[in-house]
Scaffold this active site. Structure first.
Site, short mmCIF file in Angstrom:
data_model
loop_
_atom_site.label_atom_id
_atom_site.label_comp_id
_atom_site.label_asym_id
_atom_site.label_seq_id
_atom_site.Cartn_x
_atom_site.Cartn_y
_atom_site.Cartn_z
N LYS A 86 -11.18 4.00 10.55
CA LYS A 86 -10.08 4.16 9.60
C LYS A 86 -8.77 4.12 10.38
CE LYS A 86 -8.75 6.87 5.52
NZ LYS A 86 -7.31 6.76 5.60
N LYS A 93 -14.40 8.40 2.72
CA LYS A 93 -13.67 8.60 3.97
C LYS A 93 -13.99 9.96 4.58
CE LYS A 93 -9.53 9.74 1.33
NZ LYS A 93 -8.12 9.50 1.08
N ARG A 153 0.20 -1.24 -0.58
CA ARG A 153 -0.80 -0.46 -1.32
C ARG A 153 -0.41 -0.31 -2.78
NH1 ARG A 153 -2.31 4.03 -3.33
NH2 ARG A 153 -4.13 5.21 -2.68
N ARG A 187 -11.17 4.92 -7.41
CA ARG A 187 -11.66 5.73 -6.29
C ARG A 187 -13.12 6.03 -6.59
NH1 ARG A 187 -8.51 8.15 -2.54
NH2 ARG A 187 -6.61 8.02 -3.76
N ARG A 200 -1.50 -0.32 4.48
CA ARG A 200 -2.44 -1.25 3.86
C ARG A 200 -1.71 -2.53 3.46
NH1 ARG A 200 -7.09 0.74 -0.13
NH2 ARG A 200 -8.13 -1.23 -0.56
N GLU A 206 -5.47 -3.23 7.43
CA GLU A 206 -4.50 -2.20 7.74
C GLU A 206 -3.60 -2.74 8.86
OE1 GLU A 206 -4.66 0.49 5.84
OE2 GLU A 206 -3.62 2.08 6.91
N GLU A 225 -16.83 2.03 9.10
CA GLU A 225 -15.71 1.32 9.74
C GLU A 225 -14.69 2.31 10.26
OE1 GLU A 225 -14.00 -1.26 6.80
OE2 GLU A 225 -15.79 -2.51 6.67
P1 ATP Z 1 -5.06 8.22 2.92
O1 ATP Z 1 -3.83 9.06 2.90
O2 ATP Z 1 -6.31 8.96 3.27
O3 ATP Z 1 -4.92 6.93 3.60
P2 ATP Z 1 -4.89 6.83 0.50
O4 ATP Z 1 -4.77 7.47 -0.82
O5 ATP Z 1 -3.74 6.07 1.05
O6 ATP Z 1 -5.31 7.98 1.45
P3 ATP Z 1 -7.61 6.29 0.48
O7 ATP Z 1 -8.38 5.48 -0.47
O8 ATP Z 1 -7.73 7.72 0.26
O9 ATP Z 1 -6.10 5.86 0.46
O10 ATP Z 1 -8.06 5.93 1.93
C1 ATP Z 1 -8.27 4.63 2.22
C2 ATP Z 1 -7.07 4.08 2.94
O11 ATP Z 1 -7.35 4.01 4.32
C3 ATP Z 1 -6.83 2.66 2.52
O12 ATP Z 1 -5.88 2.64 1.49
C4 ATP Z 1 -6.36 1.96 3.76
O13 ATP Z 1 -4.95 1.95 3.76
C5 ATP Z 1 -6.81 2.84 4.89
N1 ATP Z 1 -7.84 2.22 5.75
C6 ATP Z 1 -7.79 2.16 7.09
N2 ATP Z 1 -8.87 1.59 7.62
C7 ATP Z 1 -9.67 1.24 6.56
C8 ATP Z 1 -10.93 0.61 6.44
N3 ATP Z 1 -11.61 0.20 7.50
N4 ATP Z 1 -11.42 0.42 5.19
C9 ATP Z 1 -10.75 0.82 4.10
N5 ATP Z 1 -9.54 1.43 4.16
C10 ATP Z 1 -9.00 1.64 5.36
#
Ligand code: ATP
Length: 594
Positions: free
Chosen positions: A252, A427, A274, A421, A257, A304, A250
Site C-alpha cells: 500500500k 487494507k 481519487r 467499499r 491515487r 498510486e 499488494e
Molecule cells: P486511506 O486514507 O487509507 O488511503 P482512502 O479512503 O483514501 O483511505 P481506501 O480505500 O481506504 O482509500 O484505501 C485504499 C487507498 O490506498 C486507495 O485509494 C489508493 O489510493 C491507495 N493504495 C495504495 N496502494 C494501493 C494498492 N496496491 N491497491 C489499492 N489501493 C492502493
C-alpha cells in the site's frame, strides 16, 4: 421545459426539508423533462455545467454579477451591492431588482431550459481579451429576459450557491422514482453512475433507452470510473479467512491515487484524482510515460503516484507528493523530485472493458503491458499470493520496514467493484495495531470562533461530520479544537469564511450549534484515541435499551499534519457505516489484548 417551470420546482425543493418530499418533487421535475433536456436539468440541479470531472466553470465573480444585474435592471451598481451586503445572497438580490426593474423584459417568449443552459455554457467558454465585458453582457441579457424567480436561480447557479440540498444519492433515487414510480432501481442506476461518474449521462440513457441502456453501460475512455475502495480488518488471520484462504497481497503506497486514461492514436492522456478531478497537468512525467511505456493502444489503469528516490530507495511522504497540487513549479518538481506510478489495476484495454474480469486476469494483463525497467516511471505494484496468515504477516512487516503504509489484500476471483467499499479489497495498516484503528476523514460542516489568544485568527475549532450514505446526510461526530498551527487557523478562517451559510445546510444533521455553518465541501484527516458512544452527536444515532438517543463520537480528536484532504470531496469522508465497524473492531482488538 420552460426555465420558469424549473425555477418553480427549485422553489418547491427549497421549501421542503424531508428527503422523501425532495425525491418526489425531483422525480416529477425529471418526468416533465424531454429526452434532450434531462441531462442539462440534472447538471443544473447539481450546480454544474457538465459532468463534474469536466471542470467547466462560468467564471463569474461577485463583482461581475453585480454589474450584470445593474445593466439588466437599470439600477446603479452601488445599490445592488448595498442590498447584497444587507441580505447576504446575490440570487435574492437579483430577484428583488428584477421585480422592480426599470427596463422592459427582453424577448417575447419565456426562455427554455436549453437556451438558458446554452448561454451559461457560452459564458463559461468565453476567455481571452475582452472576455470580461462579453461575459457581463451575456449574463445581463440572461437576467434581463428572466422573471424575478428565474433571476434568483440563474444568479445562484452562477455564484455556485444553489444549495438545493440534493446529493448524488438523492438524485439517483429521484431518477428511479421517475422511471418506475419507486426507489428500488437506485442501486442498479448507481452501478451505471459508478462506471461513468456522470449523472447527466445516466439520466439521459435511462430516459431515452430505459433500463436496457443502463444494464449495457460500459467503461469509456476519458470518463473516469469511480474508484473501488478497501475495507479494513485488524489481523492477517481475519483477512485470509474472509478471502477464503488465499488472496493477493499488494504493497500500500501512501501517495496520490491516479486513474490514467490513455489513447495512443490520439496521443491523448488524462489523469483523474481519487475524487475524479482532472489533474493531468500535475503529472507531466506520467503523461509522457503513459504513451511511451505502456504496451497497449489504449488503456485505463489505476495506480498510486508517489515521489520516490531511486538512489536511496526511499519513498517520500504524502505531503511532498501532494505539493504537486500547487500550480507553480510543476516542471521543476518533476525534475527534482520525479514521481513513480505504481499501477495496481487495469480497467480497460484496447476497446475492451476489464471491470468484469477476475482480479488475476487483470493483474496478468497489467504485467504484460507495463514495461519493466529501473528507469521507468510506471511500474506495477509489488504483490504476492498469500496462502497462510504467516505469508501475509511477513509481507506486511516487510512493507512497513520499506517505509510503506501497509498492505492491501485482494480477492483473486473478484471483479473491479467501482465506487464501493467492499471486502474484495481489505487494507491493513500499521496504525490498526495501536489506539484507534485508523485515521478518519471528516467533512467540515461548521466552525467555532476562537477565544483568548485565538480570537485574532477568527477561528477556534471545527465541527466534523461523517457521511451517511443511506440518508445522504452528514452526521456530526466531533468538535476539533486542538492541534492546529497558526497557519492552519488563518487558512481555515479565510477558507471557511467564504463558504459560510446562513443556517444549517440542508444535508447536515447536528445537535451541536457551531458559530458558523459551512457547506460540506472540505475534508480533513483526524486522529483520535477512540470512538465512544455519545448523546451529543448524530453519527449513527439510535435508541438504546434505556430509550436514550445515542450516537458515536471521537475522543481526543486532533487534526493530522496534512490538514485538508484535497483529493477527497465531502461524500468521500469516512461513512457512518465505517465508524460503526471501526467501533466494533476497536472493541475486539481490546478484548484480544486483555
Ligand atoms: P486511506 O486514507 O487509507 O488511503 P482512502 O479512503 O483514501 O483511505 P481506501 O480505500 O481506504 O482509500 O484505501 C485504499 C487507498 O490506498 C486507495 O485509494 C489508493 O489510493 C491507495 N493504495 C495504495 N496502494 C494501493 C494498492 N496496491 N491497491 C489499492 N489501493 C492502493
Amino acid at each position: 421545459m420552460r426555465f420558469s417551470e424549473l425555477a418553480g420546482y427549485y422553489e418547491k425543493l427549497e421549501n421542503v426539508s424531508s428527503r422523501l418530499a425532495m425525491i418526489d418533487i425531483m422525480a416529477e421535475m425529471l418526468s416533465d423533462a424531454e429526452n434532450d433536456e434531462i441531462r442539462d436539468i440534472v447538471y443544473m440541479t447539481q450546480g454544474v455545467l457538465g459532468a463534474p470531472f469536466e471542470g467547466l466553470e462560468m467564471g463569474i465573480a461577485e463583482k461581475l454579477a453585480e454589474a450584470a444585474i445593474a445593466i439588466a435592471t437599470g439600477f446603479e451598481k452601488e445599490r445592488i451591492y448595498a442590498e447584497f451586503k444587507r441580505i447576504g445572497d446575490l440570487g435574492s438580490t437579483a430577484e428583488e431588482f428584477a421585480g422592480k426593474t426599470k427596463l422592459r423584459r427582453m424577448g417575447k417568449e419565456k426562455p427554455e431550459v436549453k437556451g438558458v443552459f446554452e448561454t451559461m455554457r457560452k459564458i463559461a467558454a468565453t476567455s481571452g481579451e475582452g472576455s470580461q465585458e462579453l461575459k457581463i453582457r451575456l449574463f445581463a441579457q440572461l437576467i434581463a429576459s428572466s422573471d424575478p424567480l428565474e433571476a434568483r436561480y440563474i444568479v445562484r447557479f452562477a455564484m455556485g450557491t444553489l444549495r438545493l440540498g440534493l446529493g448524488d444519492a438523492t438524485i439517483l433515487e429521484a431518477l428511479s422514482k421517475m422511471h418506475s414510480g419507486d426507489r428500488k432501481l437506485k442501486s442498479r442506476l448507481e452501478e451505471a453512475y459508478n462506471i461513468c461518474s456522470d449523472l447527466g449521462k445516466v439520466a439521459f440513457v435511462l430516459k431515452s433507452e430505459g433500463m436496457n441502456g443502463i444494464e449495457n453501460f460500459s467503461v469509456s475512455l476519458f470518463s473516469p470510473v469511480r474508484p473501488a475502495l478497501a475495507e479494513r480488518l485488524p489481523t492477517a488471520e481475519q483477512i485470509l479467512e474472509k478471502m477464503g484462504g488465499r488472496c493477493a497481497v499488494e504493497s500500500k503506497y501512501d501517495g496520490m491515487r491516479a486513474q490514467v486514461h490513455m489513447d495512443k492514436k490520439k496521443k491523448r492522456v488524462e489523469i483523474f484524482s481519487r475524487n475524479l478531478e482532472r489533474v493531468t497537468e500535475m503529472f507531466p512525467e506520467i503523461v509522457d510515460a503513459a504513451l511511451s511505456e505502456i504496451r497497449a493502444e489504449s488503456a485505463i489503469f489505476e495506480g498510486e503516484a508517489i515521489a520516490y528516490d531511486e538512489i536511496s530507495n526511499e519513498f517520500h511522504a504524502f505531503q511532498e507528493t501532494i505539493q504537486r497540487k500547487r500550480k507553480h513549479g510543476i516542471k521543476e518538481k518533476s525534475e527534482s523530485l520525479p514521481l513513480r506510478l505504481f499501477v495496481f489495476d487495469l480497467l480497460y484495454m484496447n476497446g475492451e472493458d476489464y471491470l468484469g474480469r477476475r482480479y488475476e486476469e487483470r493483474a496478468d494483463a497489467l504485467d504484460l503491458i507495463v514495461k519493466e525497467g529501473k528507469e521507468n516511471t510506471i511500474k506495477t505494484a509489488d504483490r504476492i499470493i498469500a496462502k497462510t496468515p504467516g505469508d501475509l504477516e511477513r509481507y506486511f512487516e516487510k512493507a512497513i520496514a520499506d517505509g510503506l503504509e501497509g498492505i492491501v489484500a485482494k480477492e483473486l476471483d473478484s471483479k473491479y467493484i467501482a465506487g464501493a467499499r467492499k471486502f474484495s479489497w481489505i487494507k491493513l495498516k500499521r496504525s490498526y495495531k495501536s489506539e484507534l484503528s485508523d485515521t478518519v476523514d471528516l467533512a467540515i460542516v461548521g466552525y467555532f470562533l476562537g477565544r483568548g489568544s485565538r480570537a485574532e485568527f477568527g477561528f477556534g475549532g471545527l465541527l466534523g461530520a461523517v457521511y451517511n450514505e443511506k440518508r445522504d446526510m452528514f452526521e456530526t461526530i466531533t468538535k476539533i479544537g486542538t492541534g492546529f498551527t497558526e497557519e492552519q487557523m488563518k487558512l481555515f478562517s479565510s477558507m471557511l469564511g467564504k463558504i459560510r451559510t446562513k443556517g444549517k445546510p440542508a444535508r447536515v444533521d447536528s445537535l451541536v450549534e457551531p458559530d458558523f455553518w459551512v457547506d460540506p465541501e472540505y475534508v480533513v484527516t483526524v486522529k483520535a484515541d477512540e470512538i465512544t458512544r455519545s448523546p451529543m452527536h448524530t453519527c449513527g444515532r439510535e435508541r438504546n435499551e434505556k430509550g436514550e438517543e445515542i450516537g458515536y463520537a471521537l475522543r481526543f480528536p486532533r487534526i493530522v499534519s496534512e490538514g485538508i484532504r484535497e483529493d477527497k470531496s465531502a461524500e468521500d469522508a469516512t461513512t457512518t457505516k465505517e465508524i460503526m465497524s471501526m467501533f466494533k473492531m476497536q472493541k475486539k482488538t481490546r478484548i484480544g489484548e486483555e
